[in-house]
Design an enzyme around this catalytic site. Structure first.
Site, mmCIF file in Angstrom:
data_model
loop_
_atom_site.group_PDB
_atom_site.id
_atom_site.type_symbol
_atom_site.label_atom_id
_atom_site.label_comp_id
_atom_site.label_asym_id
_atom_site.label_seq_id
_atom_site.Cartn_x
_atom_site.Cartn_y
_atom_site.Cartn_z
ATOM 1 N N GLN A 1 51.670 26.594 55.685
ATOM 2 C CA GLN A 1 52.097 27.994 55.830
ATOM 3 C C GLN A 1 51.566 28.600 57.142
ATOM 4 O O GLN A 1 52.290 29.327 57.827
ATOM 5 C CB GLN A 1 51.604 28.807 54.634
ATOM 6 C CG GLN A 1 52.261 30.166 54.514
ATOM 7 C CD GLN A 1 51.751 30.931 53.306
ATOM 8 O OE1 GLN A 1 50.660 31.482 53.323
ATOM 9 N NE2 GLN A 1 52.537 30.956 52.243
ATOM 10 N N PRO B 1 51.788 27.419 46.611
ATOM 11 C CA PRO B 1 53.026 26.685 46.329
ATOM 12 C C PRO B 1 52.722 25.199 46.157
ATOM 13 O O PRO B 1 51.940 24.646 46.934
ATOM 14 C CB PRO B 1 53.866 26.895 47.601
ATOM 15 C CG PRO B 1 53.159 27.909 48.431
ATOM 16 C CD PRO B 1 51.737 27.985 47.964
ATOM 17 N N ASP C 1 56.918 36.935 50.461
ATOM 18 C CA ASP C 1 55.891 37.096 51.505
ATOM 19 C C ASP C 1 55.957 35.977 52.533
ATOM 20 O O ASP C 1 55.521 36.143 53.668
ATOM 21 C CB ASP C 1 54.486 37.202 50.881
ATOM 22 C CG ASP C 1 53.980 35.905 50.292
ATOM 23 O OD1 ASP C 1 54.311 35.608 49.135
ATOM 24 O OD2 ASP C 1 53.259 35.169 50.988
ATOM 25 N N GLN C 2 56.536 34.822 52.122
ATOM 26 C CA GLN C 2 56.541 33.666 53.021
ATOM 27 C C GLN C 2 57.599 33.780 54.118
ATOM 28 O O GLN C 2 57.498 33.106 55.145
ATOM 29 C CB GLN C 2 56.713 32.379 52.213
ATOM 30 C CG GLN C 2 55.617 32.247 51.155
ATOM 31 C CD GLN C 2 55.556 30.897 50.483
ATOM 32 O OE1 GLN C 2 55.494 29.876 51.147
ATOM 33 N NE2 GLN C 2 55.571 30.871 49.165
ATOM 34 N N HIS D 1 51.615 40.905 47.978
ATOM 35 C CA HIS D 1 51.524 39.911 49.061
ATOM 36 C C HIS D 1 52.555 40.226 50.147
ATOM 37 O O HIS D 1 52.273 40.102 51.343
ATOM 38 C CB HIS D 1 51.841 38.510 48.515
ATOM 39 C CG HIS D 1 50.637 37.748 48.045
ATOM 40 N ND1 HIS D 1 50.322 37.599 46.725
ATOM 41 C CD2 HIS D 1 49.681 37.072 48.725
ATOM 42 C CE1 HIS D 1 49.228 36.868 46.615
ATOM 43 N NE2 HIS D 1 48.817 36.542 47.802
HETATM 44 N N1 LIG Z 1 53.255 29.349 41.984
HETATM 45 C C1 LIG Z 1 53.554 29.571 43.256
HETATM 46 N N2 LIG Z 1 54.720 29.119 43.780
HETATM 47 C C2 LIG Z 1 55.027 29.333 45.067
HETATM 48 N N3 LIG Z 1 54.230 29.996 45.922
HETATM 49 C C3 LIG Z 1 53.072 30.483 45.466
HETATM 50 C C4 LIG Z 1 52.674 30.302 44.103
HETATM 51 N N4 LIG Z 1 51.469 30.896 43.928
HETATM 52 C C5 LIG Z 1 51.125 31.438 45.121
HETATM 53 N N5 LIG Z 1 52.086 31.203 46.045
HETATM 54 C C6 LIG Z 1 52.071 31.610 47.474
HETATM 55 O O1 LIG Z 1 50.860 31.119 48.038
HETATM 56 C C7 LIG Z 1 50.285 32.075 48.924
HETATM 57 C C8 LIG Z 1 48.926 32.475 48.369
HETATM 58 O O2 LIG Z 1 48.310 33.387 49.208
HETATM 59 P P1 LIG Z 1 46.873 34.009 48.817
HETATM 60 O O3 LIG Z 1 46.423 34.855 49.932
HETATM 61 O O4 LIG Z 1 46.926 34.602 47.466
HETATM 62 O O5 LIG Z 1 46.036 32.690 48.631
HETATM 63 P P2 LIG Z 1 44.799 32.060 49.324
HETATM 64 O O6 LIG Z 1 44.900 31.825 50.765
HETATM 65 O O7 LIG Z 1 44.431 30.881 48.499
HETATM 66 O O8 LIG Z 1 43.716 33.144 49.287
HETATM 67 P P3 LIG Z 1 42.960 33.833 48.182
HETATM 68 O O9 LIG Z 1 42.136 32.812 47.463
HETATM 69 O O10 LIG Z 1 42.228 34.699 49.033
HETATM 70 O O11 LIG Z 1 43.987 34.499 47.308
HETATM 71 C C9 LIG Z 1 51.296 33.211 48.998
HETATM 72 O O12 LIG Z 1 52.200 32.957 50.046
HETATM 73 C C10 LIG Z 1 52.023 33.118 47.653
HETATM 74 O O13 LIG Z 1 53.333 33.641 47.656
#
Ligand SMILES: Nc1ncnc2c1ncn2[C@@H]1O[C@H](COP(=O)(O)OP(=O)(O)OP(=O)(O)O)[C@@H](O)[C@H]1O
Length: 358
Positions: free
Chosen positions: A103, A130, A293-294, A316
C-alpha cells in the site's frame, strides 16, 4: 526542495494509514514531511515493524533521508529524493502485513523512472489489513481504472505470529494516472471466492466458512467458492480464511474477507466476509468499504475529475482525504445521494517526466 510539512499522526483515524499516505505523497511530490504523534490513537503508539519497514522501503526507492525511524518511534522526518526503478526488498520479520507494505510502495513505484520489482516478506493473510488475495482480486482491477497496473506472485504464505510469507510485485511506472468514474453499479454477474486452511487445520473448516458465506449470499446468483488446503511447503503454519469478490456488468469489483479465529465457529468467519459484501451489494455501492481509503491517493494524483459512488464514508477514508488535501492540495468533496455518497476529486494530473508519452 520544498519546505518541510508537519503532519499530525493523531488526527481522525490516528493510525498507521496516516503515515503511509504521508510518506507516499512526500516521495511522489518531493515534499519533505515530519510526521508526529505516530499512531497516537492505538493502544501501543509509535512505529510497529510493518510501518517501519514500509517507510524504509520507500526511503530506499527514493534515496530519502530518514530520521527517527525505529520501532516504537512516534516522530520521523522524511526528506525524499528521486524515485528510481529497480529491485527492492522489505521484510517485516513478523506477520506484519505485506499488503500494507505494498500500500505504501505501490503509488511510488508507479511514479518511478523505470520498472520496479518489490520482494515483500511478512504476513500474507493478516488481521486488520487486506489479505494479499484481496490486493490481487479486488484492488488490482479497481486500480486498473486509474491506469495503475501491477502483477503479483505469491511464493509462500505467512501468518500470525511467525510471518515468513513472500510475495513479488512487478510494477510498470506510468507517465500519468488517469481519473476514474466509478458511478454505475450495473448488474451483479458473479461472486467468486477462496476459502482456505493451512498447516494442521482440517479442510472441513474451509467448507464451513464457504457454507457460512453461501448462506449469507443466498439471494445472489453464481456464487462460486473454491475450498482448499494450502500445500505445506507453500504455507507451513496454521491459518484459515476466506476472500470473496464479485464483478458487475459495469465493471465494478467489490470484496469481503475474514480470517478464521480459534474458538469461533468457522461459519461465522464466512458469514462475516459475506455480510460485508452483501451489505455493499444491497446498497448498490460501486466499491466496498475497505477500498474507499485505498483509492484516495490515486484520485488525488490522477489527471482530471474522479468520482466514486460508495456507502457510508469511513473514518479511514476521511483521514486519507485530509492528508491528501494537506500534502497534494487536491480538493475532495462528499455528496450524499440517498444511502450512498459520491466522493469526488479533481486530481493533480501529476506527470512522471521520466516516462515518455505513449
Ligand atoms: N478486512 C480487510 N479487507 C481489506 N482491507 C482492509 C481490511 N482491514 C483493513 N483493511 C485496510 O487496511 C488498512 C489498515 O490501515 P490502518 O491504519 O488501520 O492499519 P495499520 O497500519 O496496521 O495501523 P494501525 O495498527 O495503526 O491501525 C486500510 O487501508 C484498510 O482499509
Amino acid at each position: 526542495m520544498a519546505q518541510c510539512l508537519d503532519i499530525d499522526g493523531s488526527i481522525l483515524e490516528g493510525g498507521g494509514q496516516i503515515l503511509r499516505i504521508s510518506i507516499s505523497l512526500s516521495a511522489i511530490l518531493g515534499i519533505p514531511v515530519r510526521v508526529m504523534n505516530i499512531r497516537a490513537k492505538r493502544s501501543k503508539p509509535g512505529l510497529a515493524a510493518q510501518h517501519l519497514k514500509g517507510i524504509q522501503l520507500v526511503a530506499d526507492m527514493c534515496q530519502a533521508k530518514l530520521k527517527g525511524a525505529s520501532i516504537g518511534s512516534t516522530e520521523i522526518e522524511f526528506t525524499p529524493g528521486k524515485i528510481r526503478g529497480g529491485h527492492y526488498v522489505a521484510d517485516t520479520q513478523t506477520a506484519g502485513s505485506i499488503s500494507l507494505l505494498l500500500q505504501v510502495a505501490l503509488p511510488c513505484a508507479l511514479m518511478a523512472d523505470g520498472p520496479v520489482t518489490l520482494d515483500l516478506k511478512g504476513g500474507t493473510n493478516a488481521d486488520m489489513a487486506p489479505q494479499i488475495d484481496y490486493m490481487d482480486k479486488v484492488l488490482r482491477p479497481v486500480l486498473q481504472k486509474f491506469n495503475a497496473n501491477f502483477s503479483l506472485k505469491i511464493h509462500r504464505r505467512g501468518y500470525f505470529p511467525r510471518g515468513g510469507g513472500h510475495v513479488t510485485v512487478d510494477v510498470t511506472p506510468v507517465r500519468q494516472l488517469q481519473s476514474a468514474l466509478i458511478m454505475e453499479r450495473g448488474d451483479l454477474l458473479s461472486v467468486k471466492g477462496l476459502s482456505f486452511v493451512a498447516g494442521t487445520l482440517p479442510i472441513k473448516l474451509a467448507y464451513q466458512m464457504a457454507d457460512g458465506a453461501r448462506q449469507e449470499l443466498g439471494q445472489f446468483p453464481n456464487v462460486n467458492i473454491n475450498c482448499y488446503k494450502e500445500d505445506r511447503h507453500m504455507a507451513p503454519d496454521n491459518c484459515s480464511g476466506i476472500v470473496l469478490w464479485c464483478e458487475t456488468s459495469s465493471g465494478c469489483v467489490l470484496g469481503g474477507d475474514a480470517l478464521g479465529r480459534r474458538g469461533t465457529d468457522a461459519h461465522t468467519a464466512g458469514a462475516q466476509a459475506a455480510g460485508a459484501l452483501r451489505a455493499a451489494l444491497l446498497s448498490r455501492a460501486c466499491i466496498d468499504a475497505h477500498m474507499q481509503d485505498q483509492v484516495i491517493i490515486y484520485m488525488a494524483l490522477a489527471e482530471g475529475r474522479s468520482a466514486i459512488n460508495t456507502g457510508e464514508v469511513t473514518l479511514h477514508t476521511k483521514t486519507a482525504m485530509h492528508i491528501a488535501e494537506l500534502i497534494a492540495k487536491s480538493k475532495f468533496t462528499i455528496q450524499p445521494e440517498g444511502d450512498l455518497n459520491i466522493i469526488e476529486c479533481t486530481g493533480l494530473g501529476l506527470i512522471n517526466k521520466n516516462i515518455p508519452t505513449e
